[in-house]
Enzyme design. Structure first.
Site, PDB file in Angstrom:
ATOM      1  N   TYR A 138      91.972 -32.921 106.060  1.00 47.61           N
ATOM      2  CA  TYR A 138      92.330 -33.337 107.410  1.00 47.61           C
ATOM      3  C   TYR A 138      92.025 -34.807 107.709  1.00 47.61           C
ATOM      4  O   TYR A 138      92.391 -35.309 108.774  1.00 47.61           O
ATOM      5  CB  TYR A 138      91.639 -32.440 108.448  1.00 47.61           C
ATOM      6  CG  TYR A 138      92.421 -31.160 108.692  1.00 47.61           C
ATOM      7  CD1 TYR A 138      93.663 -31.197 109.335  1.00 47.61           C
ATOM      8  CD2 TYR A 138      91.939 -29.929 108.271  1.00 47.61           C
ATOM      9  CE1 TYR A 138      94.397 -30.045 109.552  1.00 47.61           C
ATOM     10  CE2 TYR A 138      92.666 -28.759 108.484  1.00 47.61           C
ATOM     11  CZ  TYR A 138      93.891 -28.823 109.128  1.00 47.61           C
ATOM     12  OH  TYR A 138      94.624 -27.680 109.335  1.00 47.61           O
ATOM     13  N   GLU A 224      86.440  -5.028  95.451  1.00 46.83           N
ATOM     14  CA  GLU A 224      87.588  -5.936  95.363  1.00 46.83           C
ATOM     15  C   GLU A 224      88.159  -6.290  96.726  1.00 46.83           C
ATOM     16  O   GLU A 224      88.316  -7.462  97.058  1.00 46.83           O
ATOM     17  CB  GLU A 224      88.690  -5.305  94.498  1.00 46.83           C
ATOM     18  CG  GLU A 224      89.972  -6.141  94.464  1.00 46.83           C
ATOM     19  CD  GLU A 224      91.152  -5.421  93.828  1.00 46.83           C
ATOM     20  OE1 GLU A 224      92.279  -5.927  93.965  1.00 46.83           O
ATOM     21  OE2 GLU A 224      90.957  -4.370  93.196  1.00 46.83           O
ATOM     22  N   ASP A 277      90.785  -1.847  92.147  1.00 50.22           N
ATOM     23  CA  ASP A 277      91.938  -0.979  91.950  1.00 50.22           C
ATOM     24  C   ASP A 277      92.193  -0.783  90.459  1.00 50.22           C
ATOM     25  O   ASP A 277      91.919  -1.687  89.648  1.00 50.22           O
ATOM     26  CB  ASP A 277      93.195  -1.595  92.578  1.00 50.22           C
ATOM     27  CG  ASP A 277      93.186  -1.558  94.098  1.00 50.22           C
ATOM     28  OD1 ASP A 277      92.474  -0.706  94.663  1.00 50.22           O
ATOM     29  OD2 ASP A 277      93.890  -2.378  94.715  1.00 50.22           O
TER      30      ASP A 277
END
Length: 396
Positions: A138, A224, A277
């Protein structure tokens, strides 16, 4: 002051305690670091001297009427990576490099941006102040173009100077969360207690600055996904399985979450498990925590925890628990490519049980999210699956 025990009886943790003892007895599993250890940061004077040497080279080139250039290690090639099971993926000492030339139309802008960010880092280190990567972006949005350009240049500079990124006084905004049996003091003196039950604490942006870490935890569970993490909080998992610590990086972990997991391991040397997963993406995330990533291989010693074990969801669990086929998802072409890529990586050769699980996934051509366990019951994950895995050593 110790935490009051609220969880299972001590006998519940017998297998966990034996696992911890085996990790401490194995120098490879323990990462070769004593409890309380960790990698040394570069001092401010060392960082300033390194930047001054680079600028001196630029000045010398200009004095010779030559176009200055930066030489940067190639962080995107497996040819530059070696694997050690006690550390993970590391950059080789004599790796291929690329030139960022000031007189090349393709790289002139990047050369200028590296010079610009080097000058900002120099001021930060010299004044002992810190800025986030977002702060740097920025300062001149039009010049930098986007945040990713800034992020990559900062990593290139860290690699070029051969110092950890936090030694550059640049912090990144944390996206990770932590909950459970842990207290610590932040750099500014703020006391943090992560034992809030149904709420989590944001991972600090300056991991190196936290001190006085206190825990009685028997294990750390890396989750996760944020949705699963929040569900475990709602199910009061941290209290039911107390004493434990739970962490999530909300998907692919940011640097601070990885640094926190590393600090917990170096400080306490308690078992660390992953809950991901049963798909190639989840396995990739687990590998990042355990063995690191190719792009950050130059900082492997600060980030990896090879002692991490895969707790679930294992592809073999799908058949063992008789999870409905309606809860499974076919592997996409991209999934299959990712799985093939992981199977070819050097660390898979020392993880035969991992290979077997990935081969089960490849043969079935199916994947499953952790949420597939809700087919068995809404709280099966926290009430049955995880307690049984932890009690009877169901990790690989």
């Amino acid at each position: 002051m110790a935490f009051a025990p609220r969880g299972p009886e001590a006998s519940f943790f017998e297998v966990l305690d034996r696992h911890r003892a085996s990790l401490l007895a194995d120098p490879r599993g323990a990462g070769g670091e004593p409890p309380g250890g960790g990698s040394r940061l570069a001092s401010s004077s060392e960082v300033l001297a390194s930047i001054e040497n680079i600028i001196q080279d630029v000045i010398t080139s200009l004095a010779r009427n030559e176009a200055p250039a930066f030489t940067i290690d190639n962080r995107s090639s497996w040819e530059n990576i070696k694997f050690e099971d006690s550390v993970g993926l590391q950059m080789v000492s004599h790796c291929t490099t690329r030139k960022i030339k000031s007189d090349s139309p393709k790289s002139a802008k990047k050369f200028a941006l590296i010079l610009k960010i080097l000058s900002m880092i120099y001021k930060l280190v010299q004044s002992n102040t810190y800025a986030t990567k977002r702060d740097i972006y920025y300062t001149d949005i039009q010049l930098f173009g986007n945040q990713t350009i800034v992020d990559n240049i900062i990593s290139d500079i860290s690699c070029m100077l051969k110092v950890p990124r936090r030694s550059l006084h640049i912090l990144s905004t944390s996206k990770g969360l932590i909950a459970g049996n842990l207290r610590y003091i932040e750099e500014d003196g703020t006391k943090v207690n992560c034992t809030g039950g149904a709420t989590a604490v944001a991972v600090p942006s300056n991991i190196q600055g936290i001190r006085n870490l206190i825990t009685d935890a028997k294990f750390v569970l890396i989750v996760e996904k944020d949705a699963t993490f929040q569900r475990l909080l709602d199910d009061n998992f941290c209290n039911k399985m107390s004493p434990c610590i739970m962490v999530t990086g909300k998907g692919v972990p940011d640097l601070n979450t990885r640094l926190l997991v590393k600090k917990l391991w170096d400080t306490f040397h308690i078992p660390v498990f992953t809950l991901v997963d049963a798909d190639p993406h989840g396995i990739e995330i687990m590998c990042i925590y355990k063995y690191g990533s190719m792009s950050m291989s130059f900082e492997a010693h600060n980030l990896t925890v090879p002692a991490i074990r895969w707790l679930g969801l294992l592809p073999s669990d799908i058949k063992r628990l008789n999870i409905s086929k309606d809860s499974l998802i076919p592997l996409t072409k991209r999934d299959q490519m990712k799985l093939d890529s992981i199977l070819k990586r050097p660390y898979v050769t020392c993880q035969p049980f991992w290979r077997k699980e990935m081969e089960i996934m490849a043969d079935s051509k199916m994947k499953a999210e952790i949420q597939a366990l809700t087919f068995l019951s809404s709280d099966y994950l926290s009430r049955v699956y995880l307690p049984n895995k932890l009690r009877f050593g169901g990790w690989i």
